[in-house]
Design a protein around this motif. Structure first.
Motif, PDB file in Angstrom:
ATOM      1  N   LYS A  26       0.744  -1.292   0.017  1.00 20.66           N
ATOM      2  CA  LYS A  26      -0.131  -0.046   0.096  1.00 20.66           C
ATOM      3  C   LYS A  26       0.929   1.249   0.006  1.00 20.66           C
ATOM      4  N   ALA A  27       2.078   1.309   0.145  1.00 20.99           N
ATOM      5  CA  ALA A  27       2.891   2.283   0.291  1.00 20.99           C
ATOM      6  C   ALA A  27       3.087   2.816  -1.246  1.00 20.99           C
ATOM      7  N   THR A  28       3.490   4.136  -1.092  1.00 20.03           N
ATOM      8  CA  THR A  28       3.272   4.929  -2.397  1.00 20.03           C
ATOM      9  C   THR A  28       4.525   5.103  -3.013  1.00 20.03           C
ATOM     10  N   THR A  29       5.892   5.096  -2.373  1.00 20.68           N
ATOM     11  CA  THR A  29       7.154   5.078  -2.918  1.00 20.68           C
ATOM     12  C   THR A  29       7.771   3.628  -3.240  1.00 20.68           C
ATOM     13  N   SER A  30       8.108   3.763  -4.521  1.00 20.99           N
ATOM     14  CA  SER A  30       8.971   2.450  -4.831  1.00 20.99           C
ATOM     15  C   SER A  30      10.401   2.662  -5.183  1.00 20.99           C
ATOM     16  N   ALA A  31      11.387   1.672  -5.300  1.00 20.37           N
ATOM     17  CA  ALA A  31      12.627   1.894  -6.013  1.00 20.37           C
ATOM     18  C   ALA A  31      12.753   2.550  -7.050  1.00 20.37           C
ATOM     19  N   GLU A  32      11.676   2.067  -8.040  1.00 24.42           N
ATOM     20  CA  GLU A  32      11.676   2.901  -9.486  1.00 24.42           C
ATOM     21  C   GLU A  32      11.562   4.332  -9.078  1.00 24.42           C
ATOM     22  N   ASP A  33      10.677   4.590  -8.216  1.00 30.85           N
ATOM     23  CA  ASP A  33      10.492   6.193  -8.214  1.00 30.85           C
ATOM     24  C   ASP A  33      11.893   6.921  -7.758  1.00 30.85           C
ATOM     25  N   ILE A  34      12.577   6.293  -6.639  1.00 35.52           N
ATOM     26  CA  ILE A  34      13.606   6.797  -6.381  1.00 35.52           C
ATOM     27  C   ILE A  34      14.757   7.131  -7.267  1.00 35.52           C
ATOM     28  N   LEU A  35      14.823   5.872  -8.323  1.00 33.82           N
ATOM     29  CA  LEU A  35      15.943   5.821  -9.123  1.00 33.82           C
ATOM     30  C   LEU A  35      15.731   7.067 -10.483  1.00 33.82           C
ATOM     31  N   ASN A  36      14.408   7.022 -10.757  1.00 37.52           N
ATOM     32  CA  ASN A  36      14.164   7.689 -11.914  1.00 37.52           C
ATOM     33  C   ASN A  36      13.441   9.098 -11.533  1.00 37.52           C
ATOM     34  N   ALA A  37      13.107   9.416 -10.220  1.00 38.81           N
ATOM     35  CA  ALA A  37      12.480  10.700  -9.899  1.00 38.81           C
ATOM     36  C   ALA A  37      13.155  11.712  -9.025  1.00 38.81           C
ATOM     37  N   TRP A  38      13.889  10.960  -8.096  1.00 40.95           N
ATOM     38  CA  TRP A  38      14.184  11.769  -7.048  1.00 40.95           C
ATOM     39  C   TRP A  38      15.506  12.612  -7.320  1.00 40.95           C
ATOM     40  N   PRO A  39      15.898  13.613  -6.656  1.00 37.66           N
ATOM     41  CA  PRO A  39      17.110  14.390  -7.005  1.00 37.66           C
ATOM     42  C   PRO A  39      18.550  13.686  -6.945  1.00 37.66           C
ATOM     43  N   ALA A  40      19.277  14.067  -7.693  1.00 40.28           N
ATOM     44  CA  ALA A  40      20.639  13.253  -7.812  1.00 40.28           C
ATOM     45  C   ALA A  40      21.369  13.320  -6.525  1.00 40.28           C
ATOM     46  N   ASP A  41      21.306  14.435  -5.706  1.00 39.83           N
ATOM     47  CA  ASP A  41      22.067  14.614  -4.577  1.00 39.83           C
ATOM     48  C   ASP A  41      21.297  13.403  -3.562  1.00 39.83           C
ATOM     49  N   GLU A  42      19.990  13.436  -3.605  1.00 41.81           N
ATOM     50  CA  GLU A  42      19.269  12.448  -2.483  1.00 41.81           C
ATOM     51  C   GLU A  42      19.380  10.835  -2.794  1.00 41.81           C
ATOM     52  N   VAL A  43      19.734  10.682  -4.063  1.00 37.59           N
ATOM     53  CA  VAL A  43      19.935   9.388  -4.680  1.00 37.59           C
ATOM     54  C   VAL A  43      21.456   8.968  -4.148  1.00 37.59           C
TER      55      VAL A  43
END
Length: 448
Positions: free
Chosen positions: A246-263
């Motif tokens: 049910k959680a909204t965030t997946s690993a795909e979201d992080i790799l493709n959308a999160w800011p580079a510094d945060e990754v």
């Protein structure tokens, strides 16, 4: 490899025969002139040959010194590692492990040690915060017929359903060794909500406290082996990694959308990856080509960077493991959830109640260790504290504390006692049967 006079004479005869201007009469005089040169060359060739086989004493000594220094360093590191861990001295019961585990998918780690932790206590209430396949829970329920309340939590719906079926079969099957008046509750919730769950089940236990609580922070084999969950780098699947679907965030979201510094921060802090910046740059370039959408694509990217990172071709495997760990921690916010949950669990304990936590990597273990020290006393540093409770000094330990064979050193505070100054780890026998237990560390705290 000596050059003889006869060989020199033969060579010179051939030389002079090739050049008519030189007569054989001049050969003896020429030999006398060249003999010192041939002797010198002979010694030089022989000396170099020997030096290759036998290095000079100074070089050999230096090489030996470096080798001994390297071996000594490795030995010290190995000893330090052994000092930091306390291997279980309990006799390993393989039959018990297989009886309470699911050999096809999951074996509970440190099962005998967990049972010992709660063995001396009158366990009238118990909460398993990470139900999994119910391996630990089924063993605890069988060992404590006095149980009145059992609560099992797991945020993973598939694990929850499997555990529910197993625990129901156990209770329905009955037997003289099972609790007769136990209330059984299994809830598909995260362990950070332990207070709310206990209040909903029976508010009296929130007031009087729980006797025993267990957290097994490892992933079950059921989760890792299912490619659709995205936890495994060995099987291709979606880049998911959510414990709670049910959680909204997946690993795909992080790799493709999160800011580079945060990754980059995730790779550095959660994966403890030394080549985080290089991998971060590769991930950002992958976005320009459409991004990453499967675990296989992520593994291929990491493998392609092997030439640019330390460790080379073999290093990509460990690098992949660290990257997957970092993403899983970020997706599920595991570290912040853990710290808050440890405080909540300790608050729920009854006086004399125990909280046992099994961690599987250094980030988790550091949080458990430090939080336990904070819980027993907020105003005192305990880094160098610790009462020795070995067999030789048991009589000198706190007289009001019931010592048990597995307790080696304790750290006592105003609010409780850390019963494992150093974490317990699996025996060598268990590691052979269940390799997953190699990185497991068990820490225990008791409330006063």
């Amino acid at each position: 490899m000596a050059v003889t006079a006869a060989a020199a004479t033969s060579s010179l005869a051939f030389l002079f025969a090739s050049f008519p201007g030189l007569t054989p009469l001049k050969i003896p005089a020429t030999i006398r002139i060249l003999r010192p040169l041939t002797t010198f060359l002979s010694h030089r060739i022989t000396s170099k040959s020997k030096s290759r086989r036998n290095p000079s004493p100074s070089l050999a000594s230096a090489s030996s010194s470096v080798s001994k220094s390297s071996n000594s360093k490795r030995s010290r590191e190995s000893l330090e590692s052994l000092k930091r861990r306390t291997r279980s001295g309990k006799e390993f019961d393989e039959e018990c492990l297989k009886r309470h585990g699911d050999e096809g998918s999951h074996l509970p780690v440190l099962l005998g040690e967990v049972m010992d932790v709660f063995k001396s206590e009158s366990l009238r209430s118990f909460v398993d915060c990470t139900l999994g396949a119910a391996g630990h829970s089924s063993a605890i329920v069988r060992a404590h017929p006095e149980l009145e309340l059992y609560i099992g939590l797991d945020v993973d719906p598939s694990a929850h359903e499997k555990a529910r079926a197993r625990m129901n079969d156990l209770v329905i099957g009955g037997g003289s060794h099972l609790p007769t008046n136990m209330n059984l509750h299994m809830v598909a919730r995260n362990f950070k909500e332990i207070k709310q769950v206990i209040a909903e089940v029976d508010e009296r236990f929130l007031i009087f406290g729980i006797n025993g609580i267990l957290l097994d922070l490892g992933m079950s084999s059921m989760q890792v082996d299912d490619p659709e969950r995205g936890f495994s780098m060995l099987n291709n699947g979606p880049l998911d990694m959510r414990m709670d679907p049910k959680a909204t965030t997946s690993a795909e979201d992080i790799l493709n959308a999160w800011p580079a510094d945060e990754v980059g921060r995730i790779l550095r802090d959660y994966g403890e990856e030394r080549n985080w910046y290089y991998i971060q740059s590769k991930l950002m370039k992958a976005r320009l080509a459409g991004g990453l959408h499967s675990t296989g694509e992520l593994v291929d990217l990491i493998r392609s960077t092997a030439r640019g990172i330390r460790g080379g071709r073999q290093g990509w495997i460990k690098t992949s493991a660290r990257v997957f760990q970092a993403l899983r921690i970020a997706v599920n916010d595991e570290l912040r959830t853990l710290e808050a949950s440890l405080h909540a669990c300790f608050d729920c304990l009854a006086p004399g109640g125990r909280l046992a936590v099994i961690s599987f990597h250094s980030l988790e273990d550091r949080i458990v260790k430090q939080t336990f020290l904070d819980l027993i006393s907020n105003n005192k540093s305990h880094e160098d504290d610790g009462e020795d409770c070995s067999l030789e000094s048991r009589n000198s330990c706190r007289p009001n504390f019931q010592l048990e064979p597995w307790v080696k050193q304790i750290v006592a505070g105003e609010n409780g006692v850390v019963l494992t100054k150093r974490p317990m780890s699996a025996s060598l026998e268990e590691e052979k049967v269940n390799p997953r237990s190699r990185s497991a560390k068990l820490r225990v705290i008791q409330k006063t």
